[in-house]
Motif scaffolding. Structure first.
Motif, mmCIF file in Angstrom:
data_model
loop_
_atom_site.group_PDB
_atom_site.id
_atom_site.type_symbol
_atom_site.label_atom_id
_atom_site.label_comp_id
_atom_site.label_asym_id
_atom_site.label_seq_id
_atom_site.Cartn_x
_atom_site.Cartn_y
_atom_site.Cartn_z
ATOM 1 N N LYS A 30 0.853 -1.184 0.000
ATOM 2 C CA LYS A 30 0.000 0.000 0.000
ATOM 3 C C LYS A 30 0.894 1.240 0.000
ATOM 4 O O LYS A 30 1.923 1.278 0.674
ATOM 5 C CB LYS A 30 -0.909 0.001 1.235
ATOM 6 N N GLU A 31 0.506 2.249 -0.782
ATOM 7 C CA GLU A 31 1.294 3.478 -0.840
ATOM 8 C C GLU A 31 0.370 4.678 -0.985
ATOM 9 O O GLU A 31 -0.606 4.638 -1.734
ATOM 10 C CB GLU A 31 2.280 3.423 -2.014
ATOM 11 N N LYS A 32 0.675 5.734 -0.225
ATOM 12 C CA LYS A 32 -0.084 6.977 -0.306
ATOM 13 C C LYS A 32 0.877 8.153 -0.257
ATOM 14 O O LYS A 32 1.939 8.073 0.370
ATOM 15 C CB LYS A 32 -1.074 7.084 0.850
ATOM 16 N N THR A 33 0.507 9.222 -0.924
ATOM 17 C CA THR A 33 1.280 10.461 -0.860
ATOM 18 C C THR A 33 0.373 11.573 -0.332
ATOM 19 O O THR A 33 -0.846 11.572 -0.586
ATOM 20 C CB THR A 33 1.806 10.854 -2.254
ATOM 21 N N PHE A 34 0.971 12.526 0.412
ATOM 22 C CA PHE A 34 0.174 13.622 0.961
ATOM 23 C C PHE A 34 1.086 14.811 1.226
ATOM 24 O O PHE A 34 2.310 14.684 1.321
ATOM 25 C CB PHE A 34 -0.544 13.181 2.245
ATOM 26 N N ILE A 42 5.558 10.558 1.626
ATOM 27 C CA ILE A 42 5.200 9.266 1.030
ATOM 28 C C ILE A 42 5.042 8.234 2.143
ATOM 29 O O ILE A 42 5.964 8.033 2.946
ATOM 30 C CB ILE A 42 6.274 8.775 0.037
ATOM 31 N N TYR A 43 3.873 7.611 2.200
ATOM 32 C CA TYR A 43 3.608 6.540 3.171
ATOM 33 C C TYR A 43 3.577 5.202 2.420
ATOM 34 O O TYR A 43 2.889 5.065 1.408
ATOM 35 C CB TYR A 43 2.267 6.766 3.861
ATOM 36 N N THR A 52 6.682 2.816 6.424
ATOM 37 C CA THR A 52 7.612 3.946 6.439
ATOM 38 C C THR A 52 6.877 5.198 6.007
ATOM 39 O O THR A 52 5.913 5.149 5.221
ATOM 40 C CB THR A 52 8.806 3.715 5.488
ATOM 41 N N VAL A 53 7.328 6.341 6.538
ATOM 42 C CA VAL A 53 6.886 7.657 6.080
ATOM 43 C C VAL A 53 8.148 8.467 5.825
ATOM 44 O O VAL A 53 9.007 8.577 6.705
ATOM 45 C CB VAL A 53 6.003 8.359 7.136
ATOM 46 N N ASN A 54 8.292 9.041 4.624
ATOM 47 C CA ASN A 54 9.519 9.769 4.335
ATOM 48 C C ASN A 54 9.236 10.968 3.447
ATOM 49 O O ASN A 54 8.210 11.040 2.775
ATOM 50 C CB ASN A 54 10.568 8.859 3.685
ATOM 51 N N THR A 55 10.151 11.919 3.517
ATOM 52 C CA THR A 55 10.090 13.096 2.649
ATOM 53 C C THR A 55 11.515 13.500 2.300
ATOM 54 O O THR A 55 12.427 13.356 3.119
ATOM 55 C CB THR A 55 9.355 14.262 3.321
ATOM 56 N N GLU A 56 11.713 13.990 1.108
ATOM 57 C CA GLU A 56 13.023 14.446 0.673
ATOM 58 C C GLU A 56 12.945 15.830 0.055
ATOM 59 O O GLU A 56 13.863 16.271 -0.613
ATOM 60 C CB GLU A 56 13.624 13.451 -0.323
ATOM 61 N N GLU A 57 11.843 16.521 0.296
ATOM 62 C CA GLU A 57 11.644 17.793 -0.388
ATOM 63 C C GLU A 57 12.267 18.965 0.338
ATOM 64 O O GLU A 57 12.469 20.015 -0.229
ATOM 65 C CB GLU A 57 10.146 18.049 -0.581
#
Length: 264
Positions: A30-34, A42-43, A52-57
């Motif tokens: 399962k994958e979700k973005t918010f 990104i979840y 995992t929950v991650n961000t690189e922005e």
């Protein structure tokens, strides 16, 4: 700066309430973005229920949080399959093991209480069957109680008393380090749902007939006692002993039920 600070605070909070897991070589199911605090997140959830929950922005921070949902308990549907007998009844009609089946269906929860202990409450339904060794003895319900009389109008082939109960058991259990040995001991209580007597005989012409006593046969409305469970390898056994008599006071023999068999 404010967005960066909020992102770091959020990541620390999530990491505090989650269990760290290794996500290498896991399958994403399962994958979700918010969007949150101006960042793109990104979840991802994996096949082993970790996530995992991650961000690189954010230009100066890379945030990745890992965790797994902890289950408070496990649950299972178990079947008791064994036999019944009467304890403390040396002068009463003997019970025939084959045919005196004890059958139970139990919906069980398993709560962890540490490394080697669990607490296992269960709700279920069980059936008592007491088959008399002497098939010519017929149990008769009278106003004064249960009587066992010889049948004279034919040849008896089966004579038994049965009752069904809804049960609650509370069993703490010990498990060895490798799980190969399991021992549990605790109380249970049951409330009677039904009961009856059954007598099968052949007449002079060899025809089979059945007689039913569709009543409680003075079986106690409540039953309570202790349950022992023992597991060795892949096999589990149980033993139930009722601390109160099978029959109501003054209406039947002063006997206690003993049941034992396999847990499937």
């Amino acid at each position: 700066m404010k967005k960066l600070f909020l992102s770091i605070i959020l990541s620390v909070f999530i990491a505090t309430v989650s269990l760290a897991q290794d996500s290498n070589e896991k399958i994403v199911v399962k994958e979700k973005t918010f969007q949150l605090f101006g960042n793109h997140w990104i979840y991802q959830k994996y096949s082993d229920k970790s996530w995992t929950v991650n961000t690189e922005e954010c230009s100066h921070v890379i945030v990745e949080i890992e965790g797994a949902k902890k289950r408070r308990y496990e649950k299972s549907l178990n079947i008791d399959l064994g036999i019944n007998t009467w304890a403390n009844a040396p002068s009463l009609p003997a019970i025939k093991p084959w045919g005196s089946w004890n059958i139970g269906l139990n919906y069980q929860h398993i709560y962890s209480m540490g490394k080697n202990f669990t607490f296992n409450p269960a709700l279920g339904v069980s059936w008592y069957n007491f088959k008399l060794e002497d098939a010519d003895l017929i149990p008769i319900k009278t106003d004064d109680g249960i009587l066992f009389e010889s049948f004279e109008d034919g040849e008896g082939t089966k004579s038994k008393i049965s009752a069904s109960y809804a049960n609650l058991s509370l069993i703490p259990s010990y498990h060895s380090e490798n799980g190969k040995i399991r021992i549990g001991l605790g109380p249970y209580i049951g409330y009677r749902l039904g009961g009856r007597g059954k007598f099968v005989y052949k007449d002079a012409e060899g025809k089979s007939h059945k007689k039913y006593e569709k009543s409680n046969m003075y079986s106690n409305d409540l039953r309570y006692g202790g349950r022992l469970t023992l597991g060795v390898g892949e096999v589990d056994f149980y033993l139930n002993y009722d601390l109160n008599p099978v029959f109501q006071t003054g209406k039947g023999p002063e006997v206690n039920a003993l049941s034992f068999g396999l847990i499937l």
